[in-house]
Design an enzyme around this catalytic site. Sequence first.
Site, mmCIF file in Angstrom:
data_model
loop_
_atom_site.group_PDB
_atom_site.id
_atom_site.type_symbol
_atom_site.label_atom_id
_atom_site.label_comp_id
_atom_site.label_asym_id
_atom_site.label_seq_id
_atom_site.Cartn_x
_atom_site.Cartn_y
_atom_site.Cartn_z
ATOM 1 C CG ASP A 118 -16.990 -81.335 -12.401
ATOM 2 O OD1 ASP A 118 -17.985 -80.638 -12.099
ATOM 3 O OD2 ASP A 118 -16.353 -81.187 -13.456
ATOM 4 C CG ASP A 132 -22.568 -80.778 -21.824
ATOM 5 O OD1 ASP A 132 -22.639 -79.640 -21.321
ATOM 6 O OD2 ASP A 132 -22.916 -81.806 -21.229
#
Length: 240
Positions: free
Chosen positions: A8, A129
């Site tokens: 990330d 998500d």
Amino acid sequence: MELYPAIDLKGGQCVRLYKGEMSQATVFNDSPAAQAGAFAAAGFRHLHLVDLDGAFAGKPVNGEAVEAILAATDLPAQLGGGIRDLATIDYWLDKGLARVILGTLAVRDPALVREACARYPGRIAVGIDARAGMVAVSGWAEATAISALDLARRFEDAGVAAIIYTDIDRDGTLEGPNVEATAALAEALSLPVIASGGVSEIADLERLKAAASGRIAGAIIGRALYDGRVDAAAALALAA
């Protein structure tokens, strides 16, 4: 079950967030390219990349770090975050990404997702998500009234390579993945489902592998790899 170590990206660094909160970022490596090389050396066969800044900005922000990763390793990499138009999809796939992950775009412009799938068969994944089963977009900052399952079903006939399902409330917490929700999604869909969020130990991977009659296609691992809670060799052996 395929394993995807997560890189990330925030401010050009390799970080992990806690429940998607940008203010709760822990830096694990100043060099994402070096981290990618380490994952390759450990035996992983894929990489999962997220441009966190890009997800909020709505456009690529950590492009230099992504390109450095692609130059450092030959592992197939998938990227999500800030990919909101065909020009950006074209750009990244031309740069050598194996596939791009479309999340916010799947909610706001599903026709464009279908167009991208037709243009790049097998190279478009949809990222879903969710908090409490409901989809969140724009870097998880904006809630919607769409359920994860309803959104996934909209793309079953579109040629999507996979659904990447993240339980936001488990992401970065080391509390264990939401196996039940992920399994329910895998059982309800004909598409491959990749689990993301919360993996903290080998037992979590065992549960994911056994769930939904073995239909969960993969798992993304982040913080647990970085802090040593999950041994890479043991995880790879289990997945194989």
